[in-house]
Every structure is written in structure tokens, then in C-alpha cells.
Design an enzyme around this catalytic site. Structure first.
Site, PDB file in Angstrom:
ATOM      1  N   GLU A  14       0.809  -1.055   0.076  1.00 20.60           N
ATOM      2  CA  GLU A  14      -0.062   0.090   0.111  1.00 20.60           C
ATOM      3  C   GLU A  14       1.151   1.289  -0.070  1.00 20.60           C
ATOM      4  O   GLU A  14       0.270   2.149  -0.214  1.00 20.60           O
ATOM      5  CB  GLU A  14      -0.786   0.046   1.215  1.00 20.60           C
ATOM      6  N   ASP A 194     -11.494  -7.079  -2.376  1.00 21.36           N
ATOM      7  CA  ASP A 194     -12.122  -8.491  -2.221  1.00 21.36           C
ATOM      8  C   ASP A 194     -13.701  -8.317  -1.541  1.00 21.36           C
ATOM      9  O   ASP A 194     -13.795  -7.192  -1.283  1.00 21.36           O
ATOM     10  CB  ASP A 194     -11.461  -9.450  -1.582  1.00 21.36           C
TER      11      ASP A 194
HETATM   12  N1  SAH Z   1      -4.025 -12.798   2.218  1.00 24.48           N
HETATM   13  C1  SAH Z   1      -3.137 -11.756   2.970  1.00 24.48           C
HETATM   14  C2  SAH Z   1      -4.310 -10.745   3.870  1.00 24.48           C
HETATM   15  C3  SAH Z   1      -3.546  -9.551   4.487  1.00 24.48           C
HETATM   16  S1  SAH Z   1      -4.257  -8.702   5.745  1.00 24.48           S
HETATM   17  C4  SAH Z   1      -2.367 -12.547   3.970  1.00 24.48           C
HETATM   18  O1  SAH Z   1      -3.086 -13.627   4.633  1.00 24.48           O
HETATM   19  O2  SAH Z   1      -1.292 -12.281   3.992  1.00 24.48           O
HETATM   20  C5  SAH Z   1      -5.367  -7.888   4.692  1.00 24.48           C
HETATM   21  C6  SAH Z   1      -5.177  -6.350   4.633  1.00 24.48           C
HETATM   22  O3  SAH Z   1      -5.880  -5.826   3.782  1.00 24.48           O
HETATM   23  C7  SAH Z   1      -5.208  -5.559   6.064  1.00 24.48           C
HETATM   24  O4  SAH Z   1      -4.279  -4.699   6.047  1.00 24.48           O
HETATM   25  C8  SAH Z   1      -6.690  -5.297   6.049  1.00 24.48           C
HETATM   26  O5  SAH Z   1      -6.768  -3.927   6.560  1.00 24.48           O
HETATM   27  C9  SAH Z   1      -6.902  -5.214   4.605  1.00 24.48           C
HETATM   28  N2  SAH Z   1      -8.371  -6.050   4.011  1.00 24.48           N
HETATM   29  C10 SAH Z   1      -8.636  -6.193   2.702  1.00 24.48           C
HETATM   30  N3  SAH Z   1      -9.513  -6.914   2.538  1.00 24.48           N
HETATM   31  C11 SAH Z   1      -9.782  -7.384   3.866  1.00 24.48           C
HETATM   32  C12 SAH Z   1     -10.827  -8.257   4.211  1.00 24.48           C
HETATM   33  N4  SAH Z   1     -11.692  -9.159   3.526  1.00 24.48           N
HETATM   34  N5  SAH Z   1     -10.880  -8.609   5.639  1.00 24.48           N
HETATM   35  C13 SAH Z   1      -9.986  -7.914   6.512  1.00 24.48           C
HETATM   36  N6  SAH Z   1      -9.173  -7.040   6.092  1.00 24.48           N
HETATM   37  C14 SAH Z   1      -9.033  -6.565   4.646  1.00 24.48           C
END
Ligand code: SAH
Length: 226
Positions: A14, A194
Site C-alpha cells: 500500500e 475483495d
Molecule cells: N491474504 C493476506 C491478507 C493480509 S491482511 C495474507 O494473509 O497475508 C489484509 C490487509 O488488507 C489488512 O491490512 C486489511 O486492512 C486489508 N483487507 C483487505 N481485505 C480485507 C478483508 N476481507 N478483511 C479484513 N481486512 C482486509
């Protein structure tokens, strides 16, 4: 007098495009975070990678406020869509933020006696105007945060039925709560990666970079008009 705006992102993905747009930063370390400093016109910009989830975001926001006394804070990043009208790559600007994984009674009936943190009206207006300049579909609504990546349709339905948010993420509520306690204007600007459902993890992998770039372009433009 020069104004200062802080931009907080959670993941390196980001911050990539923000750092590309603001090269040759001076870096100041504080509380284990690298704060990147640039000047854009008459505005000092401080951008920082907080790390994921609420504790990281809160500590990073507090250190930013203590060290740089920002006039405004933008939490920029990606999020899961929580309203059927909101689609991947649309932007949600926070009207207000709150945690979805904590009984609000603990925040409402004990300090800080407030569990839902309103975003700043003029930052919301600037974010919306900027999205429209880019031709990006924008919604203003409630964003909820929890220490959990929501990728489960049943969990999504549970959060929706309790709180009716537009988007879910893992940091906005913490940044908003910290900004509220320090009385610093704040807004969260989130591009949807997503739909926080059973297909969410796949969608996240596909759209993470695209959504992060979109929101980076928007906050960089906002800084020019701040
Ligand atoms: N698939 C990755 C997810 C990282 S966490 C992993 O497991 O490594 C997700 C990050 O994107 C967080 O910083 C959150 O703020 C944001 N985010 C995007 N989609 C999200 C969702 N469905 N639920 C919670 N956070 C989400």
C-alpha cells in the site's frame, strides 16, 4: 504556516506507489516505524507503513501525532466490500469507523466514552471529489475493523447483520480512535480488493496491487489540494 498531512498504510504494497510518487524522502525513525517526509507545495507529507491490524495502526498513529503534529491523517489502503452495491476496485471513504470484534459497550461506558469515530467532513469531501476526478466509483459509509482477515461468507453475514458497514479492514478503527483521542481530523480511504466472502482470498491476491495503486493515486492527488 506549513500544514502537515500524515498518510498511514498497513502493508508495504500500500506504500509502494505513494513512495514512487514522493521520491527522495527524508526518513525519521520513531517507535520502530520509518516515517517518510516530503514537501508538496506548502504541505509537509509524512507517510508510513504501520503493519497490519489494530495495535500496529494505533501505535503508528500515536507516534505520528506526537512526532509530527499532523493537521490531518489519511488511512489509505485496501479493504473488503461489505455492501452489495460496492464492487472490487470501487472506493469507500469512511463516514465513521468502529471495531467489529469488540463489544462497543467497553468503549462507550468506559474511556474514551465513544465507540464510533466520525471522520472529518472536509477530508471526506476532498476524497470524494478526488475519486470523481479519477472517474472512480466512490461510496461514503461506515468502515469496520477487526484483527481478522474476513474471507468467509458466514462471518461476513454476521458482521453485516450487526453493523451494516460498507467495508471491512484491519486498521481504520484503530487509526480513527487514536485520531479522535488526539482531536486530529481523520479519514480512511479504502479501495476494495475483495468481497470478504468465501472467494475473498483469491480476489485479494488478484486485486491487492491494483487496488493499492488506485488508492495511492487518489491520496497523492488529495495532498496537492490539501
Ligand atoms: N491474504 C493476506 C491478507 C493480509 S491482511 C495474507 O494473509 O497475508 C489484509 C490487509 O488488507 C489488512 O491490512 C486489511 O486492512 C486489508 N483487507 C483487505 N481485505 C480485507 C478483508 N476481507 N478483511 C479484513 N481486512 C482486509
Amino acid at each position: 504556516m506549513m500544514k502537515t498531512i500524515g498518510i498511514i498504510g498497513a502493508m508495504p504494497s500500500e506504500l509502494v506507489d505513494i513512495r514512487k510518487g514522493l521520491p527522495n524522502s527524508e526518513i525519521q525513525k520513531k517507535a520502530g516505524f520509518d516515517y517518510y517526509l516530503n514537501q508538496v507545495g506548502d504541505t509537509r507529507v509524512v507517510h508510513v507503513c504501520s503493519g497490519i491490524a489494530k495495535v500496529n495502526a494505533a501505535v503508528c498513529t500515536q507516534a505520528l501525532i506526537d512526532t509530527f503534529q499532523p493537521d490531518a491523517i489519511l488511512n489509505a489502503g485496501i479493504a473488503g466490500g461489505m455492501n452489495p452495491e460496492v464492487h472490487v476496485c470501487d472506493v469507500v471513504v469512511s463516514s465513521e469507523v468502529l471495531p467489529h470484534d469488540l463489544d462497543l459497550h467497553f468503549l462507550k461506558d468506559y474511556p474514551p466514552y465513544c465507540g464510533i469515530y466520525p471522520a472529518d467532513a472536509s477530508l471526506i469531501a476532498l476524497a470524494r471529489k478526488t475519486c470523481e476526478e479519477f472517474g472512480v466509483k466512490v461510496f461514503t459509509g461506515r468502515i469496520v475493523s477487526g484483527d481478522e482477515f474476513v474471507t468467509d461468507s458466514a462471518r461476513k453475514a454476521d458482521i453485516q447483520s450487526r453493523l451494516t458497514p460498507y467495508a471491512v479492514d484491519m486498521e481504520s478503527a484503530a487509526v480513527g480512535q487514536c485520531a479522535y483521542r488526539n482531536q486530529v481530523p481523520y479519514a480512511s480511504i479504502r479501495c476494495i480488493s475483495d468481497n470478504a466472502d468465501d472467494e475473498g482470498a483469491m480476489s485479494f491476491d488478484q486485486f491487492e496491487k491494483i487496488a493499492a495503486k488506485r488508492v495511492a493515486d487518489i491520496v497523492l492527488r488529495m495532498v496537492e489540494h490539501f
